[in-house]
Write a protein that holds these residues in place. Structure first.
Motif, PDB file in Angstrom:
ATOM      1  N   THR A  38       0.831  -1.203   0.000  1.00 38.97           N
ATOM      2  CA  THR A  38       0.000   0.000   0.000  1.00 38.97           C
ATOM      3  C   THR A  38       0.869   1.258   0.000  1.00 38.97           C
ATOM      4  OG1 THR A  38      -1.643  -1.215   1.275  1.00 38.97           O
ATOM      5  CG2 THR A  38      -1.897   1.175   1.189  1.00 38.97           C
ATOM      6  N   GLU A  39       1.879   1.290   0.868  1.00 43.05           N
ATOM      7  CA  GLU A  39       2.760   2.458   0.977  1.00 43.05           C
ATOM      8  C   GLU A  39       4.075   2.285   0.219  1.00 43.05           C
ATOM      9  OE1 GLU A  39       3.316   3.517   5.061  1.00 43.05           O
ATOM     10  OE2 GLU A  39       1.176   3.438   5.496  1.00 43.05           O
ATOM     11  N   GLU A  40       4.249   1.121  -0.415  1.00 42.38           N
ATOM     12  CA  GLU A  40       5.449   0.795  -1.174  1.00 42.38           C
ATOM     13  C   GLU A  40       6.717   0.989  -0.346  1.00 42.38           C
ATOM     14  OE1 GLU A  40       5.234   2.975  -4.836  1.00 42.38           O
ATOM     15  OE2 GLU A  40       3.560   1.768  -5.560  1.00 42.38           O
ATOM     16  N   LYS A  41       6.723   0.340   0.849  1.00 41.24           N
ATOM     17  CA  LYS A  41       7.858   0.395   1.760  1.00 41.24           C
ATOM     18  C   LYS A  41       8.167  -1.017   2.244  1.00 41.24           C
ATOM     19  CE  LYS A  41       6.737   4.907   3.771  1.00 41.24           C
ATOM     20  NZ  LYS A  41       6.374   5.598   5.016  1.00 41.24           N
ATOM     21  N   THR A  42       9.380  -1.188   2.753  1.00 43.23           N
ATOM     22  CA  THR A  42       9.737  -2.453   3.396  1.00 43.23           C
ATOM     23  C   THR A  42      10.295  -2.154   4.783  1.00 43.23           C
ATOM     24  OG1 THR A  42      11.972  -2.428   2.468  1.00 43.23           O
ATOM     25  CG2 THR A  42      10.275  -3.618   1.223  1.00 43.23           C
ATOM     26  N   GLN A  43      10.231  -3.157   5.648  1.00 44.88           N
ATOM     27  CA  GLN A  43      10.765  -3.000   7.003  1.00 44.88           C
ATOM     28  C   GLN A  43      11.145  -4.376   7.547  1.00 44.88           C
ATOM     29  OE1 GLN A  43       7.204  -1.158   8.647  1.00 44.88           O
ATOM     30  NE2 GLN A  43       6.880  -2.958   9.963  1.00 44.88           N
ATOM     31  N   TRP A  44      12.045  -4.381   8.539  1.00 43.19           N
ATOM     32  CA  TRP A  44      12.517  -5.625   9.143  1.00 43.19           C
ATOM     33  C   TRP A  44      11.568  -6.136  10.216  1.00 43.19           C
ATOM     34  CZ3 TRP A  44      16.016  -8.030   6.528  1.00 43.19           C
ATOM     35  CH2 TRP A  44      16.962  -7.319   5.801  1.00 43.19           C
ATOM     36  N   GLU A  45      10.843  -5.259  10.901  1.00 43.62           N
ATOM     37  CA  GLU A  45       9.979  -5.654  12.016  1.00 43.62           C
ATOM     38  C   GLU A  45       8.592  -6.037  11.512  1.00 43.62           C
ATOM     39  OE1 GLU A  45      11.463  -2.565  11.953  1.00 43.62           O
ATOM     40  OE2 GLU A  45      13.173  -3.088  13.209  1.00 43.62           O
ATOM     41  N   HIS A  46       8.018  -7.063  12.133  1.00 43.64           N
ATOM     42  CA  HIS A  46       6.654  -7.481  11.815  1.00 43.64           C
ATOM     43  C   HIS A  46       5.716  -6.305  12.109  1.00 43.64           C
ATOM     44  CE1 HIS A  46       2.809  -9.583  12.097  1.00 43.64           C
ATOM     45  NE2 HIS A  46       3.377 -10.599  11.464  1.00 43.64           N
ATOM     46  N   PRO A  47       4.783  -5.965  11.200  1.00 45.62           N
ATOM     47  CA  PRO A  47       3.939  -4.781  11.403  1.00 45.62           C
ATOM     48  C   PRO A  47       3.044  -4.838  12.637  1.00 45.62           C
ATOM     49  CG  PRO A  47       3.262  -6.011   9.448  1.00 45.62           C
ATOM     50  CD  PRO A  47       4.520  -6.624   9.927  1.00 45.62           C
ATOM     51  N   LYS A  48       2.714  -6.026  13.134  1.00 45.21           N
ATOM     52  CA  LYS A  48       1.870  -6.121  14.331  1.00 45.21           C
ATOM     53  C   LYS A  48       2.680  -6.369  15.596  1.00 45.21           C
ATOM     54  CE  LYS A  48      -2.563  -7.690  12.455  1.00 45.21           C
ATOM     55  NZ  LYS A  48      -3.539  -8.776  12.502  1.00 45.21           N
ATOM     56  N   THR A  49       3.619  -7.297  15.541  1.00 41.74           N
ATOM     57  CA  THR A  49       4.341  -7.697  16.763  1.00 41.74           C
ATOM     58  C   THR A  49       5.608  -6.902  16.999  1.00 41.74           C
ATOM     59  OG1 THR A  49       5.650  -9.406  15.651  1.00 41.74           O
ATOM     60  CG2 THR A  49       3.489 -10.058  16.536  1.00 41.74           C
ATOM     61  N   GLY A  50       6.179  -6.302  15.937  1.00 41.48           N
ATOM     62  CA  GLY A  50       7.430  -5.568  16.078  1.00 41.48           C
ATOM     63  C   GLY A  50       8.650  -6.478  16.191  1.00 41.48           C
ATOM     64  N   LYS A  51       8.464  -7.785  16.006  1.00 47.32           N
ATOM     65  CA  LYS A  51       9.573  -8.739  16.140  1.00 47.32           C
ATOM     66  C   LYS A  51      10.314  -8.886  14.822  1.00 47.32           C
ATOM     67  CE  LYS A  51       7.199 -11.583  19.571  1.00 47.32           C
ATOM     68  NZ  LYS A  51       6.620 -12.914  19.823  1.00 47.32           N
ATOM     69  N   ARG A  52      11.607  -9.177  14.936  1.00 50.34           N
ATOM     70  CA  ARG A  52      12.414  -9.526  13.771  1.00 50.34           C
ATOM     71  C   ARG A  52      12.531 -11.036  13.717  1.00 50.34           C
ATOM     72  NH1 ARG A  52      17.275  -5.439  12.591  1.00 50.34           N
ATOM     73  NH2 ARG A  52      16.127  -3.520  12.846  1.00 50.34           N
ATOM     74  N   LYS A  53      12.557 -11.579  12.511  1.00 49.84           N
ATOM     75  CA  LYS A  53      12.610 -13.026  12.363  1.00 49.84           C
ATOM     76  C   LYS A  53      13.641 -13.418  11.312  1.00 49.84           C
ATOM     77  CE  LYS A  53       7.812 -13.944  13.561  1.00 49.84           C
ATOM     78  NZ  LYS A  53       6.596 -14.636  13.165  1.00 49.84           N
TER      79      LYS A  53
END
Length: 192
Positions: A38-53
């Motif tokens: 939707t926003e054409e972005k990426t991130q390392w943290e899960h959008p709900k939990t904030g955890k990295r995997k």
């Protein structure tokens, strides 16, 4: 199920469920990242939990990892003769332990100062506790004193401060070494 999706509601209450418009992807070396279409972005943290995997283990038998002309990783299933951008190991991800401590507290409203300071030595440390003649301030001052700290009680009322020192000394003499700062005359006093 389709009615829930149509209404914009998740059909599951799993905290790992991605919001609409999000996709889970992996890097070449197995780190999981999240694409927000939707926003054409990426991130390392899960959008709900904030955890990295990260993904755990090798690819399943018959699978191979490749890179397309755009540099995006895709996976080849030689057994079923198909390709996918979805890493087959995503079902077996493990939480990455970040180097900085988590922001969540491991204590709650019923945790005492003695429980928080358990196993710590504050010998040689100076601690100033405001409101130390009653309540949380008193319990904090007492706990630091019992753990070896030089405690300065900052109180509005000198009589109540002296009373608090006496109460701490009673317990301190029983549990700790026989030295404590006296708030009344400003000297270290030895009690036997």
């Amino acid at each position: 199920m389709a009615a829930l999706r149509y209404a914009g509601l998740d059909d599951t209450d799993s905290e790992d469920e991605l919001p609409p418009g999000w996709e889970e992807r992996t890097t070449k070396d197995g780190w999981v990242y999240y694409a927000n279409h939707t926003e054409e972005k990426t991130q390392w943290e899960h959008p709900k939990t904030g955890k990295r995997k990260r993904v755990a283990g090798d690819l399943p038998y018959g699978w191979e990892q490749e890179t397309d002309e755009n540099g995006q990783v895709f996976f080849v299933d030689h057994i079923n003769k198909r390709t996918t951008y979805l890493d087959p190991r995503l079902a077996f991800t493990v939480d990455d332990n970040p180097t900085k401590p988590a922001t969540r507290q491991r204590y709650d409203g019923s945790t005492t100062a003695m429980e928080i300071l358990q196993g710590r030595d504050f010998t040689g440390k100076v601690v100033v506790v405001t409101g130390a003649n009653s309540g949380i301030g008193f319990e904090t001052a007492k706990s630091f004193a019992l753990h070896g700290a030089h405690v300065i009680l900052a109180c509005r009322n000198m009589a109540r401060a002296s009373e608090a020192v006496a109460r701490i000394l009673e317990e301190w003499i029983i549990h700790a070494t026989p030295y404590l700062f006296s708030a009344e005359n400003g000297e270290n006093v030895q009690y036997s």
